[in-house]
Design an enzyme around this catalytic site. Structure first.
Site, PDB file in Angstrom:
ATOM      1  CB  THR A 177      -9.399   5.673   5.808  1.00  0.00           C
ATOM      2  OG1 THR A 177      -8.197   5.752   6.571  1.00  0.00           O
ATOM      3  CG2 THR A 177      -9.445   4.358   5.073  1.00  0.00           C
ATOM      4  CG  ASN A 224     -12.136   6.428  11.140  1.00  0.00           C
ATOM      5  OD1 ASN A 224     -11.866   6.437   9.936  1.00  0.00           O
ATOM      6  ND2 ASN A 224     -11.732   7.381  11.940  1.00  0.00           N
ATOM      7  CE  LYS A 276      -3.537  -0.446   2.661  1.00  0.00           C
ATOM      8  NZ  LYS A 276      -4.464  -0.519   3.794  1.00  0.00           N
ATOM      9  CE  LYS A 329      -3.289  -2.997  10.387  1.00  0.00           C
ATOM     10  NZ  LYS A 329      -3.680  -1.940   9.427  1.00  0.00           N
ATOM     11  CG  ASP A 337       4.769   7.213  -5.298  1.00  0.00           C
ATOM     12  OD1 ASP A 337       5.403   6.152  -5.440  1.00  0.00           O
ATOM     13  OD2 ASP A 337       4.221   7.808  -6.248  1.00  0.00           O
TER      14      ASP A 337
HETATM   15  P1  NAD Z   1     -13.852   0.784  13.417  1.00  0.00           P
HETATM   16  O1  NAD Z   1     -13.640  -0.062  14.604  1.00  0.00           O
HETATM   17  O2  NAD Z   1     -13.926   2.254  13.569  1.00  0.00           O
HETATM   18  O3  NAD Z   1     -15.201   0.353  12.640  1.00  0.00           O
HETATM   19  C1  NAD Z   1     -15.529  -0.955  12.260  1.00  0.00           C
HETATM   20  C2  NAD Z   1     -17.055  -1.041  12.241  1.00  0.00           C
HETATM   21  O4  NAD Z   1     -17.429  -2.317  11.721  1.00  0.00           O
HETATM   22  C3  NAD Z   1     -17.677  -0.923  13.622  1.00  0.00           C
HETATM   23  O5  NAD Z   1     -18.722   0.030  13.599  1.00  0.00           O
HETATM   24  C4  NAD Z   1     -18.187  -2.335  13.897  1.00  0.00           C
HETATM   25  O6  NAD Z   1     -19.326  -2.367  14.752  1.00  0.00           O
HETATM   26  C5  NAD Z   1     -18.514  -2.810  12.504  1.00  0.00           C
HETATM   27  N1  NAD Z   1     -18.601  -4.265  12.406  1.00  0.00           N
HETATM   28  C6  NAD Z   1     -17.927  -5.205  13.098  1.00  0.00           C
HETATM   29  N2  NAD Z   1     -18.301  -6.436  12.726  1.00  0.00           N
HETATM   30  C7  NAD Z   1     -19.245  -6.267  11.779  1.00  0.00           C
HETATM   31  C8  NAD Z   1     -20.016  -7.155  11.011  1.00  0.00           C
HETATM   32  N3  NAD Z   1     -19.888  -8.464  11.150  1.00  0.00           N
HETATM   33  N4  NAD Z   1     -20.899  -6.635  10.121  1.00  0.00           N
HETATM   34  C9  NAD Z   1     -21.027  -5.306   9.962  1.00  0.00           C
HETATM   35  N5  NAD Z   1     -20.321  -4.399  10.668  1.00  0.00           N
HETATM   36  C10 NAD Z   1     -19.439  -4.886  11.572  1.00  0.00           C
HETATM   37  O7  NAD Z   1     -12.702   0.354  12.404  1.00  0.00           O
HETATM   38  P2  NAD Z   1     -12.196   1.163  11.132  1.00  0.00           P
HETATM   39  O8  NAD Z   1     -11.018   1.956  11.526  1.00  0.00           O
HETATM   40  O9  NAD Z   1     -13.347   1.810  10.474  1.00  0.00           O
HETATM   41  O10 NAD Z   1     -11.630  -0.036  10.233  1.00  0.00           O
HETATM   42  C11 NAD Z   1     -12.492  -0.817   9.423  1.00  0.00           C
HETATM   43  C12 NAD Z   1     -11.662  -1.552   8.400  1.00  0.00           C
HETATM   44  O11 NAD Z   1     -10.912  -0.597   7.623  1.00  0.00           O
HETATM   45  C13 NAD Z   1     -10.627  -2.527   8.952  1.00  0.00           C
HETATM   46  O12 NAD Z   1     -10.500  -3.588   8.039  1.00  0.00           O
HETATM   47  C14 NAD Z   1      -9.344  -1.712   8.955  1.00  0.00           C
HETATM   48  O13 NAD Z   1      -8.195  -2.534   8.884  1.00  0.00           O
HETATM   49  C15 NAD Z   1      -9.528  -0.913   7.683  1.00  0.00           C
HETATM   50  N6  NAD Z   1      -8.743   0.315   7.604  1.00  0.00           N
HETATM   51  C16 NAD Z   1      -8.881   1.307   8.538  1.00  0.00           C
HETATM   52  C17 NAD Z   1      -8.151   2.486   8.388  1.00  0.00           C
HETATM   53  C18 NAD Z   1      -8.326   3.650   9.331  1.00  0.00           C
HETATM   54  O14 NAD Z   1      -7.754   4.727   9.051  1.00  0.00           O
HETATM   55  N7  NAD Z   1      -9.091   3.526  10.395  1.00  0.00           N
HETATM   56  C19 NAD Z   1      -7.255   2.629   7.327  1.00  0.00           C
HETATM   57  C20 NAD Z   1      -7.136   1.599   6.389  1.00  0.00           C
HETATM   58  C21 NAD Z   1      -7.894   0.454   6.545  1.00  0.00           C
END
Ligand code: NAD
Length: 474
Positions: free
Chosen positions: A197, A236, A97, A109, A102
């Site tokens: 994001t 988020n 990623k 992780k 870049d």
């Molecule tokens: P978060 O904890 O803020 O939100 C995740 C949401 O998913 C929560 O509201 C949770 O209740 C919900 N959830 C959990 N299980 C579920 C299910 N079975 N069905 C439906 N909803 C469900 O986490 P986030 O930061 O939003 O991250 C979410 C994904 O994005 C992850 O895979 C993370 O690795 C990826 N990600 C996050 C970021 C970041 O900046 N936060 C950046 C890149 C990738």
């Protein structure tokens, strides 16, 4: 879907498969490809924390996938399902990623086996500070070493605890705040990180929806307005991505959360649904929407864009055949398993891969890190000078044309770039540039027919430069 331990392994196998697919098209020496694929190091630590007068042993993991650039970078997730393979898979994704967009970091992780929803805040603080201390002891965190960020189950609060712990150990280190990103703005964070994001996902989708060559194959009209989108996860990433898409005219017809889903073909208001869930504790029973008992079922509803933004392995062989969307926008990391991807590609579904689409977070984390190293807010030096220069231009135009510009227009034109403007501009440029790099790979290599392979290919070629320039490989 019941989450099983083996899903981490499945996820890692998928990531390795994607790399191997891209590597097939590369002319790089096999040794270099092997080095780029392998995870360089994994640190596992168990530490005791007192909870309600009893000692509990907590497991933490930090994987640093590649040291071809330093620092390494990647989020820390809190979940009882954290396992080593999952963390390695996520660290691997981070390497590719960063290279794709870049950002000059290696991939890393972390994970802590804890349920952040049921753990009291004081315990979460103890666990976070203790995990940070364990990383400090081993020199596995630091602005030039390894820089964590938020991920699933963590946010700016945890990042502030980590920064504070690091600062306590490294008192007087001027760059200390650069040891972690995603901090609150008052503690060295950057404006625009929280929504980065989600905003990056919006920019990526918007770019794809202007790609007429692809849109013709999908038989879908250009532009965001009027496209129907189903969103999984209102955390988020999902919340912000949903908001930005909705602001540009996308109709959010369904939202799935852990307790179930809701559907309204006329559209759901993301902010109102978010508030409803906050107040009632559940997404269900939102006025005007139909409840969908099993949240996964909602992913099978017809839409133009499916945006999984919760967890990995949500679309697998068991449901891939029933997915009825034209575009899958991978907000989460690894939401589609590799066998499911094969099914979807055969069915002409266009997949915007996680590697690309959710890179907005690490991109703005990079900007935050730069801010911390320079110890100055973006825009601070140039904003007023830029405004003065714009004012001189307007004054000259008025004098030479003998026409005056209204006060409102003046105000709109004479505005120097501040931090949030610069962050968003940098993010937008990053997402647009990376999209076209992937598409260029597909044009140059007609056998590369999907964006994920193109993304891995592009990233691999960039990473290889670090090794080739060392001259140690034939
Ligand atoms: P978060 O904890 O803020 O939100 C995740 C949401 O998913 C929560 O509201 C949770 O209740 C919900 N959830 C959990 N299980 C579920 C299910 N079975 N069905 C439906 N909803 C469900 O986490 P986030 O930061 O939003 O991250 C979410 C994904 O994005 C992850 O895979 C993370 O690795 C990826 N990600 C996050 C970021 C970041 O900046 N936060 C950046 C890149 C990738």
């Amino acid at each position: 879907m019941i989450y099983q331990e083996s899903q981490g392994k499945q996820f890692l196998t998928s990531v390795h498969h994607y790399f191997d697919e891209a590597a097939r098209h590369s002319t790089l020496p096999p040794g270099i490809l092997e080095q780029i694929k392998i995870c360089n190091s994994v640190y596992k630590v168990n530490f005791p924390v007192e909870v309600n007068g009893k000692v509990e042993v907590i497991e933490g993991i930090r994987a640093q996938h590649s040291h071809h650039k330093l620092p390494t970078k990647g989020g820390i997730r809190y979940s009882i399902h954290v396992d080593e393979d999952e963390v390695i898979a996520l660290a691997t994704l981070m390497t590719f990623k960063c290279a794709l967009v870049d950002v000059p970091f290696g991939g890393a992780k972390g994970g802590v086996k804890i349920n952040p929803r049921t753990t009291p805040v004081d315990v979460l603080e103890k666990v976070t500070r203790r995990f940070a201390s364990e990383l400090i002891k081993k020199n596995l965190i630091g602005p030039g070493m390894d820089v964590p960020a938020p991920d699933y189950g963590t946010g700016s609060r945890e990042m502030a605890w980590i920064a504070d712990t690091y600062h306590t150990f490294k008192y007087g280190e001027t760059n200390a705040l650069g040891c972690v990103t995603g901090k609150p703005v008052g503690q060295g964070g950057i404006r625009g990180r929280t929504e980065a994001t989600g905003l990056g996902i919006y920019f990526g989708l918007r770019e794809a929806l202007q790609d007429t060559e692809i849109l013709n194959q999908l038989n879908i009209s250009p532009g965001m307005a009027g496209k129907r989108l189903i969103l999984q996860g209102l955390g988020n990433v999902g919340y912000h991505a949903g908001l930005f898409c909705q602001q540009d005219g996308v109709i959010i017809t369904g939202i799935a959360e852990r307790e179930g889903g809701i559907y309204n073909p006329n559209g759901l208001d993301v902010e109102a649904v978010f508030q409803h869930r906050k107040e009632s504790g559940s997404i269900l029973n939102y006025p005007g929407a139909t409840n969908v008992e099993r949240s996964l079922d909602l992913l099978e509803y017809e839409c133009d864009i499916l945006l999984p933004a919760a967890l990995e392995n949500q679309i697998d062989e068991s449901n891939a055949e029933r997915i009825k969307t034209k575009i899958i926008a991978e907000g989460a990391n690894g939401p589609v398993t590799q066998p499911a991807e094969q099914i979807l590609l055969k069915r002409n579904v266009y997949i915007l891969p996680d590697l690309y689409l959710n890179a907005g977070g690490v991109t703005v984390s990079y900007f935050e890190w730069l801010k911390n190293l320079s110890n100055v807010r973006f825009g601070r030096m140039g904003k007023r000078a830029e405004e003065a220069s714009l004012k001189r231009i307007i004054d000259t135009i008025e004098t030479s044309t003998n026409k005056s510009i209204s006060a409102k227009e003046r105000q709109l034109i004479i505005r120097g770039a501040d931090e949030i403007t610069l962050v968003r501009s940098g993010l937008e440029d990053t997402m647009i540039t990376a999209y076209h790099e992937m598409r260029e790979v597909m044009r140059q290599h007609p056998t590369v027919s999907d964006l994920r392979t193109a993304a891995f290919y592009s990233a691999t070629e960039k990473i290889a430069v670090s090794y080739l320039s060392l001259g140690i490989f034939p």
